[in-house]
Design a protein around this motif. Structure first.
Motif, mmCIF file in Angstrom:
data_model
loop_
_atom_site.group_PDB
_atom_site.id
_atom_site.type_symbol
_atom_site.label_atom_id
_atom_site.label_comp_id
_atom_site.label_asym_id
_atom_site.label_seq_id
_atom_site.Cartn_x
_atom_site.Cartn_y
_atom_site.Cartn_z
ATOM 1 N N GLN A 31 4.958 9.415 -3.101
ATOM 2 C CA GLN A 31 3.847 9.088 -3.995
ATOM 3 C C GLN A 31 2.496 9.216 -3.289
ATOM 4 O O GLN A 31 1.517 9.657 -3.878
ATOM 5 C CB GLN A 31 4.009 7.648 -4.519
ATOM 6 N N LEU A 32 2.465 8.810 -2.001
ATOM 7 C CA LEU A 32 1.201 8.786 -1.267
ATOM 8 C C LEU A 32 1.482 8.949 0.217
ATOM 9 O O LEU A 32 2.235 8.160 0.793
ATOM 10 C CB LEU A 32 0.488 7.449 -1.515
ATOM 11 N N CYS A 33 0.903 9.958 0.833
ATOM 12 C CA CYS A 33 1.082 10.151 2.275
ATOM 13 C C CYS A 33 0.349 9.029 3.011
ATOM 14 O O CYS A 33 -0.850 8.818 2.794
ATOM 15 C CB CYS A 33 0.533 11.510 2.697
ATOM 16 N N PRO A 34 1.019 8.305 3.916
ATOM 17 C CA PRO A 34 0.364 7.193 4.605
ATOM 18 C C PRO A 34 -0.685 7.638 5.620
ATOM 19 O O PRO A 34 -1.490 6.822 6.075
ATOM 20 C CB PRO A 34 1.525 6.474 5.301
ATOM 21 N N MET A 35 -0.693 8.913 5.978
ATOM 22 C CA MET A 35 -1.650 9.375 6.976
ATOM 23 C C MET A 35 -2.952 9.869 6.345
ATOM 24 O O MET A 35 -4.028 9.653 6.883
ATOM 25 C CB MET A 35 -1.026 10.489 7.828
ATOM 26 N N CYS A 36 -2.860 10.540 5.190
ATOM 27 C CA CYS A 36 -4.097 11.039 4.561
ATOM 28 C C CYS A 36 -4.441 10.289 3.282
ATOM 29 O O CYS A 36 -5.475 10.555 2.670
ATOM 30 C CB CYS A 36 -4.004 12.541 4.294
ATOM 31 N N ASN A 37 -3.546 9.349 2.882
ATOM 32 C CA ASN A 37 -3.778 8.550 1.673
ATOM 33 C C ASN A 37 -3.995 9.409 0.431
ATOM 34 O O ASN A 37 -4.796 9.088 -0.438
ATOM 35 C CB ASN A 37 -4.955 7.581 1.864
#
Length: 350
Positions: free
Chosen positions: A311-317
């Motif tokens: 749902q959402l990449c934790p590195m680029c948000n």
């Protein structure tokens, strides 16, 4: 678990996000020179990057790192093949997980977590918790296993095998998938032992469906890497186990969750205890203080849930832009077409 059968992928931001500029102790995101100046120019100047020559040197360092990351996948495959064929193991037994490697207290915790009536408050009676940051300490391995494991790692370090390093901040360490420890050690540890615990501690972070990982060992000593600057992990949940050897100082410190920064960060220190592990959210800002003497080896397992990170990449948000990867990649999966509700194309009926 449907996603377990799918190939794991990486987010394109892997190549350009969370790049560590060592000389200024700063993590940056990089797209191009203009974006670097806009987003990080002030922070770089505050840390001493004041001339155009300084900035150009930073730019070269970052672009070199981006190119290095793009080559990583192919290089890792080549290294693993060479190691598998040529490396002579000192302790072959440590490559296959056995209950005898695990602390009796850890096995008791797992038994509780897999019981029908297990709940969070019951689990917290077995483990140590720190403040309200959802950081927990628990016994994991026996001292005997830790000693044999470190001896195996030292044997590998002293060999002439090719060695990939965990990241740009850890120059001394071992990627355990290249050593051949993923399938028979780390994967069953995650699936059978750690997941029942994380399901209770971190249900909101996919703790019950951690379907991939990145596992590595880092080493700190006086003449090599002394410490680790503030960062957050590319993980939903991180396990950090102190394997030894003898060392003083070098506590971990924890700040805010990465999405909830405060103007003046407040840090708390947590001491490492041999053979015990710290569980924390991957997004928790943390680092390692310098050791004062000796040598410290730590096993780090970044555990990932594709259900969360798709749902959402934790590195680029951002919504991940997926690229091909090797093995577990960064833990992303593509949604299958048959996940969507079945529909009928009415046009074909006429």
């Amino acid at each position: 678990n449907m996603s377990a059968a799918r190939p794991f992928l990486a987010c394109a931001c892997f190549f350009s996000d969370n790049i560590f500029v060592g000389r200024y102790g700063l993590h940056v995101r990089y797209q191009d020179e203009g974006q670097l100046r806009r987003d990080h120019g002030r922070a770089l100047r505050e840390r001493g990057c004041r001339s155009e020559e300084d900035f150009s040197a930073v730019l070269r360092e970052i672009e070199t790192e981006v190119q290095r990351r793009k080559q990583l996948i192919h290089q890792a495959v080549e290294r693993r093949a060479i190691i598998s064929k040529c490396y002579r193991q000192k302790h072959p037994e440590v490559y296959v997980l056995q209950d005898s490697f695990l602390a009796p207290e850890f096995l008791e915790i797992v038994r509780y977590c897999t019981s029908p009536d297990a709940h969070l408050h019951g689990l917290l009676r077995y483990i140590e918790s720190f403040s309200d940051k959802r950081i927990y300490r628990l016994p994991v391995f026996t001292q005997e296993f830790c000693q044999a494991f470190v001896e195996e790692l030292e044997n590998f370090e002293q060999s002439d095998m090719p060695k990939g390093r965990p990241n740009t901040m850890n120059n001394y360490g071992v990627l355990l998938n290249e050593l051949g420890m993923d399938e028979a050690f780390i994967t069953p540890l995650r699936e059978q032992y750690l997941q029942p615990i994380t399901a209770l501690l971190y249900p909101d972070l996919g703790g019950a469906c951690l379907d991939s990982h990145k596992a590595f060992v880092v080493k700190y000593s006086l003449h090599e890497d002394l410490d680790l600057s503030s960062h957050y992990d590319n993980a939903e949940v991180t396990l950090n186990v102190s394997l030894g050897k003898d060392f003083t100082e070098g506590n971990l410190y924890f700040g805010d969750f990465n999405q909830d920064p405060t103007p003046v960060p407040k840090y708390m220190e947590v001491e490492h205890v041999g053979a015990q592990g710290l569980l924390h959210r991957g997004g928790q800002i943390h680092g390692a203080l310098p050791i004062a003497s000796g040598e410290r080896w730590n096993l780090i397992i970044w555990m990932r849930s594709s259900a969360i990170r798709n749902q959402l990449c934790p590195m680029c948000n951002k919504k991940p832009v997926l690229v091909q990867a090797e093995g577990f990649g960064d833990g992303f999966t593509e949604s299958l077409e048959d996940d969507a509700p079945e529909t009928v194309n009415l046009c074909t009926l006429w």
